[in-house]
Motif scaffolding. Sequence first.
Motif, PDB file in Angstrom:
ATOM      1  N   ASN A 160       0.808  -1.215   0.000  1.00 49.08           N
ATOM      2  CA  ASN A 160       0.000   0.000   0.000  1.00 49.08           C
ATOM      3  C   ASN A 160       0.843   1.269   0.000  1.00 49.08           C
ATOM      4  OD1 ASN A 160      -2.464  -1.449   0.332  1.00 49.08           O
ATOM      5  ND2 ASN A 160      -1.964  -1.706   2.485  1.00 49.08           N
ATOM      6  N   PRO A 161       0.464   2.278  -0.807  1.00 40.33           N
ATOM      7  CA  PRO A 161       1.096   3.587  -0.653  1.00 40.33           C
ATOM      8  C   PRO A 161       0.612   4.228   0.644  1.00 40.33           C
ATOM      9  CG  PRO A 161      -0.714   3.744  -2.202  1.00 40.33           C
ATOM     10  CD  PRO A 161      -0.581   2.284  -1.829  1.00 40.33           C
ATOM     11  N   VAL A 162       1.318   5.250   1.089  1.00 41.21           N
ATOM     12  CA  VAL A 162       0.952   5.942   2.322  1.00 41.21           C
ATOM     13  C   VAL A 162       0.764   7.426   2.026  1.00 41.21           C
ATOM     14  CG1 VAL A 162       2.147   4.282   3.789  1.00 41.21           C
ATOM     15  CG2 VAL A 162       3.357   6.318   3.029  1.00 41.21           C
ATOM     16  N   GLN A 163      -0.097   8.062   2.809  1.00 40.35           N
ATOM     17  CA  GLN A 163      -0.300   9.510   2.711  1.00 40.35           C
ATOM     18  C   GLN A 163       0.370  10.146   3.926  1.00 40.35           C
ATOM     19  OE1 GLN A 163      -4.235  11.216   3.387  1.00 40.35           O
ATOM     20  NE2 GLN A 163      -3.946  12.448   1.543  1.00 40.35           N
ATOM     21  N   ILE A 164       1.448  10.875   3.678  1.00 42.49           N
ATOM     22  CA  ILE A 164       2.188  11.537   4.746  1.00 42.49           C
ATOM     23  C   ILE A 164       1.365  12.745   5.210  1.00 42.49           C
ATOM     24  CG2 ILE A 164       4.373  12.637   5.398  1.00 42.49           C
ATOM     25  CD1 ILE A 164       4.675   9.704   4.406  1.00 42.49           C
ATOM     26  N   VAL A 165       1.112  12.830   6.542  1.00 38.62           N
ATOM     27  CA  VAL A 165       0.284  13.924   7.063  1.00 38.62           C
ATOM     28  C   VAL A 165       0.999  14.783   8.113  1.00 38.62           C
ATOM     29  CG1 VAL A 165      -1.907  12.791   6.514  1.00 38.62           C
ATOM     30  CG2 VAL A 165      -0.870  12.418   8.760  1.00 38.62           C
ATOM     31  N   LYS A 166       2.059  14.242   8.758  1.00 42.13           N
ATOM     32  CA  LYS A 166       2.816  15.011   9.747  1.00 42.13           C
ATOM     33  C   LYS A 166       4.286  14.616   9.683  1.00 42.13           C
ATOM     34  CE  LYS A 166      -0.866  15.217  13.212  1.00 42.13           C
ATOM     35  NZ  LYS A 166      -1.265  14.740  14.544  1.00 42.13           N
ATOM     36  N   ILE A 167       5.137  15.577   9.935  1.00 38.95           N
ATOM     37  CA  ILE A 167       6.568  15.319  10.111  1.00 38.95           C
ATOM     38  C   ILE A 167       6.976  15.945  11.431  1.00 38.95           C
ATOM     39  CG2 ILE A 167       8.901  15.721   9.205  1.00 38.95           C
ATOM     40  CD1 ILE A 167       7.663  15.636   6.393  1.00 38.95           C
ATOM     41  N   ASN A 168       7.565  15.132  12.281  1.00 38.61           N
ATOM     42  CA  ASN A 168       7.951  15.571  13.635  1.00 38.61           C
ATOM     43  C   ASN A 168       6.780  16.196  14.380  1.00 38.61           C
ATOM     44  OD1 ASN A 168      10.585  14.620  13.380  1.00 38.61           O
ATOM     45  ND2 ASN A 168      11.254  16.524  12.410  1.00 38.61           N
TER      46      ASN A 168
END
Length: 107
Positions: free
Chosen positions: A38-46
């Motif tokens: 599955n691809p992922v949807q990045i929603v937050k970094i740190n």
Amino acid sequence: VPFQSTRAPKQTVALGSVEEWTILNMNLIRHPFHIHVNPVQIVKINGAAIEPYWADTFGLPANGTPANPTSVTFRTRFLDYRGVTVMHCHMLAHEDMGMMRNFQVVQ
């Protein structure tokens, strides 16, 4: 020989579900991280919200420590595949040191 200890917690997700996961990095190296299927949807970094984007592989930010880890939070959909799959760092030496883990998608 299995790459995952039999003492590792068993992780399962439900087919058809959407989950949000946060992956932590507790060392100084930037790790390219990948989940099969599955691809992922990045929603937050740190911990900070960002403009969401889709990725197949993403970099865990460097310079984390056990007391102050860096992180990436993403959402993924488990729509089509049922069975055992894997998540891992894309550096082979890191996979060999344990940065690889099975999980199972169940009906």
